[in-house]
Design a protein around this motif. Structure first.
Motif, short mmCIF file in Angstrom:
data_model
loop_
_atom_site.label_atom_id
_atom_site.label_comp_id
_atom_site.label_asym_id
_atom_site.label_seq_id
_atom_site.Cartn_x
_atom_site.Cartn_y
_atom_site.Cartn_z
N UNK A 338 13.04 -54.73 -4.15
CA UNK A 338 13.28 -55.98 -4.89
C UNK A 338 13.10 -57.22 -4.05
N UNK A 339 13.40 -57.13 -2.75
CA UNK A 339 13.20 -58.28 -1.89
C UNK A 339 11.72 -58.62 -1.74
N UNK A 340 10.92 -57.61 -1.42
CA UNK A 340 9.49 -57.83 -1.19
C UNK A 340 8.80 -58.27 -2.47
N UNK A 341 9.04 -57.53 -3.55
CA UNK A 341 8.38 -57.85 -4.81
C UNK A 341 8.85 -59.20 -5.35
N UNK A 342 10.15 -59.45 -5.27
CA UNK A 342 10.67 -60.72 -5.75
C UNK A 342 10.06 -61.90 -5.02
N UNK A 343 9.93 -61.78 -3.69
CA UNK A 343 9.34 -62.86 -2.90
C UNK A 343 7.89 -63.11 -3.28
N UNK A 344 7.12 -62.03 -3.42
CA UNK A 344 5.70 -62.19 -3.73
C UNK A 344 5.49 -62.71 -5.15
N UNK A 345 6.30 -62.25 -6.09
CA UNK A 345 6.18 -62.76 -7.46
C UNK A 345 6.51 -64.24 -7.54
N UNK A 346 7.40 -64.70 -6.66
CA UNK A 346 7.64 -66.15 -6.56
C UNK A 346 6.40 -66.85 -6.00
N UNK A 347 5.82 -66.29 -4.96
CA UNK A 347 4.70 -66.94 -4.29
C UNK A 347 3.49 -67.11 -5.21
N UNK A 348 3.25 -66.10 -6.07
CA UNK A 348 2.08 -66.18 -6.94
C UNK A 348 2.39 -66.88 -8.25
#
Length: 375
Positions: A338-348
């Motif tokens: 959830x940390x990795x995916x959440x961060x990347x979904x914010x970035x894109x």
């Protein structure tokens, strides 16, 4: 002037002159979003840095418009309540295909049909749980009545299957997703995959509740005097291979390891053999990106713990010196994912933090979001 060695033979360097990358304390007072946290973790050390590096590699995959991303899943991650994270990966347009264990999809069907999993208490006796119809998955419980409900879905789909059409996992998963579109109100992995045309492959199909339900249905057909449905796993293999051969660049996002990881990775071996043994004139087809979240170390000897650099020797991945980009996060997926995916979904731009109300806890998903936007 050259520096002289000291009496111990050492020459003490200046790390700034040597252009070493500094690391920094994690300052919680500056964290407002998931991405803030992950970027800060990436500038620290140990597993936190791995999480930061992993997010950077996943972001690179997501922003590469020519990259086809495959998600491989193993472990009881839908019982572990990671199902909606997988939905986000599909609905954002990031993931284009999934290779999974059948158990993970079956437990995901439980979620998608509105049923629950429950907390296990260490005071509970496992034999008493069996007698009561509660199947334990580590620290959680899957009621047997949930799996009976899964069988209802599988039977509904198979009863409407044209006996002249051979069954394979990706077709069956698609039909179950279509069932969920019509009958389930909530989100679910197979439902999201149908809506976004993402195939779901289950290479070890018989090793799952889905496989058991298919076997039971075959018995019912025999009892009724009907010929059995034909199941051919090579239809999965060839459909996956043809899909991947049509890509420009490939990325793999692996949670856990096991059969899904190996089955998806062996495409590179298959492509190389097609060329080397004279079946087709094609260039090498190897994964350009890889991100693995799995706590298994190399020294246990299983494929789940093997490194991407080892896979380079098999022709599965483009080596780093030729542009390959990889990250490996040795952590529990329920923490790192959830940390990795959440961060990347914010970035894109798929997740939009509401900064007025305090950041990450008020994230809003864009319902029909695609991979868009710049940092």
């Amino acid at each position: 002037m050259a520096k002289k060695k000291g009496v111990t033979g050492r020459i003490l360097h200046d790390p700034i002159e040597d252009r070493l990358t500094p690391i920094y304390p994690l300052d919680l007072s500056r964290i407002r979003t998931i991405d803030d946290m992950v970027r800060a973790m990436g500038q620290t050390a140990y597993t936190a840095r791995q999480i930061g590096d992993g997010a950077d590699v996943l972001e690179a995959m997501a922003r590469d418009k020519d990259c086809f991303i495959v998600l491989t899943l193993s472990g009881a991650l839908t019982v572990g309540k990671m199902g909606l994270v997988f939905c986000d990966l599909v609905e954002s347009g990031m993931v284009k295909a999934i290779v999974s264990t059948g158990a993970l999809m079956a437990h995901g069907l439980v979620e998608a049909t509105g049923r629950s999993h429950f907390r296990y208490d260490s005071k509970m006796d496992d034999n008493e749980l069996f007698l009561a119809g509660y199947n334990r998955v580590y620290d959680s419980l899957e009621p047997e009545v949930n799996l009976d409900a899964v069988e209802v879905v599988v039977d509904h789909v198979l009863q409407r299957w044209d006996p002249g059409e051979t069954v394979c996992s990706w077709k069956l998963n698609r039909r179950m997703g279509e069932y969920l579109q019509q009958h389930a109100k909530g989100r679910g992995i197979l439902k999201s995959c149908v809506e976004h045309n993402v195939p779901v492959f289950v290479p070890a199909f018989t090793d799952s509740e889905l496989g058991i339900d298919f076997a039971l249905y075959q018995r019912q057909r025999k009892k009724e005097g009907k010929p059995p449905l034909r199941f051919d796993p090579y239809l999965d293999f060839e459909h996956y291979a043809s899909t991947m051969l049509a890509t420009k660049r490939m990325g793999i996002f692996t949670i856990g390891g096991g059969v899904p990881r190996n089955w998806a990775q062996q495409f590179g071996v298959y492509a190389e053999l097609l060329a080397r043994r004279g079946y087709e004139k094609i260039p090498l087809k190897r994964y350009n990106y890889g991100l693995r979240i799995c706590p298994e170390p190399v020294n246990w000897g299983g494929l789940s713990g093997s490194t991407y650099t080892e896979a380079v020797s098999w022709g599965k991945f483009v080596p780093i010196e030729e542009g390959g980009r990889f990250a490996e996060v040795l952590d529990d997926a329920t923490v790192a994912l959830p940390l990795i995916v959440g961060a990347v979904l914010e970035r894109i731009g798929y997740l939009k933090p509401d900064r007025k109300s305090g950041g990450a806890e008020s994230m809003q998903a864009i319902p029909k979001g695609k991979v868009t936007g710049k940092r």
